[in-house]
Scaffold this active site. Sequence first.
Site, PDB file in Angstrom:
ATOM      1  N   ARG A 104      12.584   3.332  -0.038  1.00 18.95           N
ATOM      2  CA  ARG A 104      11.291   3.335  -0.897  1.00 18.95           C
ATOM      3  C   ARG A 104      11.698   3.531  -2.338  1.00 18.95           C
ATOM      4  O   ARG A 104      12.541   4.313  -2.485  1.00 18.95           O
ATOM      5  CB  ARG A 104      10.426   4.494  -0.051  1.00 18.95           C
ATOM      6  CG  ARG A 104      10.175   4.255   1.246  1.00 18.95           C
ATOM      7  CD  ARG A 104       9.267   5.501   1.694  1.00 18.95           C
ATOM      8  NE  ARG A 104       8.154   5.604   1.118  1.00 18.95           N
ATOM      9  CZ  ARG A 104       7.114   6.487   1.154  1.00 18.95           C
ATOM     10  NH1 ARG A 104       7.408   7.628   1.892  1.00 18.95           N
ATOM     11  NH2 ARG A 104       5.959   6.543   0.583  1.00 18.95           N
ATOM     12  N   ILE A 154       5.861  -3.292  -7.465  1.00 19.18           N
ATOM     13  CA  ILE A 154       5.202  -2.131  -7.743  1.00 19.18           C
ATOM     14  C   ILE A 154       5.466  -0.867  -6.802  1.00 19.18           C
ATOM     15  O   ILE A 154       5.388  -0.917  -5.593  1.00 19.18           O
ATOM     16  CB  ILE A 154       3.431  -2.263  -7.401  1.00 19.18           C
ATOM     17  CG1 ILE A 154       2.911  -3.531  -8.156  1.00 19.18           C
ATOM     18  CG2 ILE A 154       2.773  -1.008  -7.673  1.00 19.18           C
ATOM     19  CD1 ILE A 154       1.580  -3.808  -8.094  1.00 19.18           C
ATOM     20  N   ARG A 155       6.292  -0.103  -7.344  1.00 20.61           N
ATOM     21  CA  ARG A 155       6.952   0.973  -6.820  1.00 20.61           C
ATOM     22  C   ARG A 155       7.661   0.214  -5.439  1.00 20.61           C
ATOM     23  O   ARG A 155       7.442   0.802  -4.335  1.00 20.61           O
ATOM     24  CB  ARG A 155       6.009   2.149  -6.422  1.00 20.61           C
ATOM     25  CG  ARG A 155       5.733   2.916  -7.732  1.00 20.61           C
ATOM     26  CD  ARG A 155       4.653   3.905  -7.300  1.00 20.61           C
ATOM     27  NE  ARG A 155       3.280   3.534  -6.776  1.00 20.61           N
ATOM     28  CZ  ARG A 155       2.876   3.718  -5.650  1.00 20.61           C
ATOM     29  NH1 ARG A 155       3.716   4.529  -4.815  1.00 20.61           N
ATOM     30  NH2 ARG A 155       1.736   3.147  -5.201  1.00 20.61           N
ATOM     31  N   HIS A 207       4.842  -8.176  -4.466  1.00 24.08           N
ATOM     32  CA  HIS A 207       3.277  -8.525  -4.140  1.00 24.08           C
ATOM     33  C   HIS A 207       2.913  -9.703  -4.395  1.00 24.08           C
ATOM     34  O   HIS A 207       2.527 -10.169  -5.350  1.00 24.08           O
ATOM     35  CB  HIS A 207       2.369  -7.661  -4.926  1.00 24.08           C
ATOM     36  CG  HIS A 207       2.345  -6.137  -4.231  1.00 24.08           C
ATOM     37  ND1 HIS A 207       1.336  -5.788  -3.455  1.00 24.08           N
ATOM     38  CD2 HIS A 207       3.089  -5.008  -4.391  1.00 24.08           C
ATOM     39  CE1 HIS A 207       1.439  -4.545  -3.164  1.00 24.08           C
ATOM     40  NE2 HIS A 207       2.831  -4.020  -3.765  1.00 24.08           N
ATOM     41  N   CYS A 246       5.886  -5.411   0.518  1.00 18.93           N
ATOM     42  CA  CYS A 246       6.250  -3.888  -0.033  1.00 18.93           C
ATOM     43  C   CYS A 246       6.154  -3.003   0.926  1.00 18.93           C
ATOM     44  O   CYS A 246       7.023  -3.011   1.865  1.00 18.93           O
ATOM     45  CB  CYS A 246       5.056  -4.015  -1.393  1.00 18.93           C
ATOM     46  SG  CYS A 246       5.711  -2.540  -2.360  1.00 18.93           S
ATOM     47  N   GLY A 264       0.792  -1.221  -0.041  1.00 18.67           N
ATOM     48  CA  GLY A 264       0.033   0.043  -0.144  1.00 18.67           C
ATOM     49  C   GLY A 264       0.817   1.163   0.039  1.00 18.67           C
ATOM     50  O   GLY A 264       1.814   1.466  -0.836  1.00 18.67           O
ATOM     51  N   GLU A 265       0.627   2.050   1.061  1.00 21.91           N
ATOM     52  CA  GLU A 265       1.448   3.378   1.041  1.00 21.91           C
ATOM     53  C   GLU A 265       1.900   3.697   2.645  1.00 21.91           C
ATOM     54  O   GLU A 265       1.150   3.701   3.278  1.00 21.91           O
ATOM     55  CB  GLU A 265       0.424   4.539   0.790  1.00 21.91           C
ATOM     56  CG  GLU A 265       0.990   5.485  -0.495  1.00 21.91           C
ATOM     57  CD  GLU A 265       2.170   5.964  -0.039  1.00 21.91           C
ATOM     58  OE1 GLU A 265       3.255   5.910  -1.084  1.00 21.91           O
ATOM     59  OE2 GLU A 265       2.307   6.459   0.873  1.00 21.91           O
ATOM     60  N   SER A 266       3.253   3.521   2.624  1.00 23.58           N
ATOM     61  CA  SER A 266       3.773   3.475   3.884  1.00 23.58           C
ATOM     62  C   SER A 266       3.588   4.685   4.883  1.00 23.58           C
ATOM     63  O   SER A 266       3.441   4.742   5.848  1.00 23.58           O
ATOM     64  CB  SER A 266       5.284   3.216   4.090  1.00 23.58           C
ATOM     65  OG  SER A 266       5.930   4.117   3.047  1.00 23.58           O
ATOM     66  N   GLU A 270       0.500 -11.745  -3.566  1.00 24.35           N
ATOM     67  CA  GLU A 270      -0.968 -12.012  -3.519  1.00 24.35           C
ATOM     68  C   GLU A 270      -1.350 -11.533  -5.239  1.00 24.35           C
ATOM     69  O   GLU A 270      -2.616 -11.884  -5.466  1.00 24.35           O
ATOM     70  CB  GLU A 270      -1.678 -11.096  -2.567  1.00 24.35           C
ATOM     71  CG  GLU A 270      -1.960  -9.574  -2.784  1.00 24.35           C
ATOM     72  CD  GLU A 270      -0.457  -8.857  -2.718  1.00 24.35           C
ATOM     73  OE1 GLU A 270       0.456  -9.218  -2.736  1.00 24.35           O
ATOM     74  OE2 GLU A 270      -0.480  -7.395  -2.889  1.00 24.35           O
TER      75      GLU A 270
HETATM   76  N1  GLN Z   1       5.964   2.860  -2.763  1.00 22.41           N
HETATM   77  C1  GLN Z   1       5.303   2.689  -1.652  1.00 22.41           C
HETATM   78  C2  GLN Z   1       5.526   3.353  -0.058  1.00 22.41           C
HETATM   79  O1  GLN Z   1       6.667   3.830  -0.323  1.00 22.41           O
HETATM   80  C3  GLN Z   1       5.255   0.899  -1.514  1.00 22.41           C
HETATM   81  C4  GLN Z   1       4.606   0.274  -2.650  1.00 22.41           C
HETATM   82  C5  GLN Z   1       3.728  -0.889  -2.466  1.00 22.41           C
HETATM   83  O2  GLN Z   1       3.616  -1.307  -1.483  1.00 22.41           O
HETATM   84  N2  GLN Z   1       3.279  -1.303  -3.566  1.00 22.41           N
HETATM   85  O3  GLN Z   1       5.009   2.983   0.556  1.00 22.41           O
END
Ligand code: GLN
Length: 170
Positions: free
Chosen positions: A81, A108-109, A144, A61, A29-31, A146
């Site tokens: 990150r 993913i990122r 990921h 992630c 997700g997004e930290s 999943e």
């Molecule tokens: N780039 C996101 C972050 O810095 C992590 C991306 C992800 O969980 N797919 O939180």
Amino acid sequence: MLRELGAEVREVRTAADLDGLDGLVMPGGESTTMSLGIEREQLAEPLRDFVARGRPVLGTCAGLIMLDREHLGLMDTLAQRNAFGRQLHSFEADVELPNIGTFHAVFIRAPWIAEHGPAVEVLAEVDGHPVAARQGPMLVVSFHPELTGDNRLHEAFLEQIRRSRAAGAA
Ligand code: GLN
């Protein structure tokens, strides 16, 4: 994916949601957003207690980022990150995981582990950077697992939970 493998799952949004859980996924997700939620719900201490009791944790992630020195401080790691570059937001690669073998991984990122201490065992690397690691009951991957049909990593996590429950009962 865990439900398909027969596990009973619930979302953790408050400390009370941790009660009675045998294991925890720190998801992607997004930290930054996750840090705000953890702060708002005062979840940091309950999460640290959970890990201190030896309960298995799977961090994927952003979950890998949340467990590092600069966030929850549960793993002796420093995550970088968006480590694979801003323009390269997502890619797929085969990684070799111990006991599992070749695993097709979706990034993913994604972060990588930029630094780690001796308690951390690196399990897989991409371009010479750790993307999977273990420390005590915590297993983290920067991809990921999943998002593909491959449930072997989740199955290994459930197996770890079964072993930890058996050890707790003994
Ligand atoms: N780039 C996101 C972050 O810095 C992590 C991306 C992800 O969980 N797919 O939180």
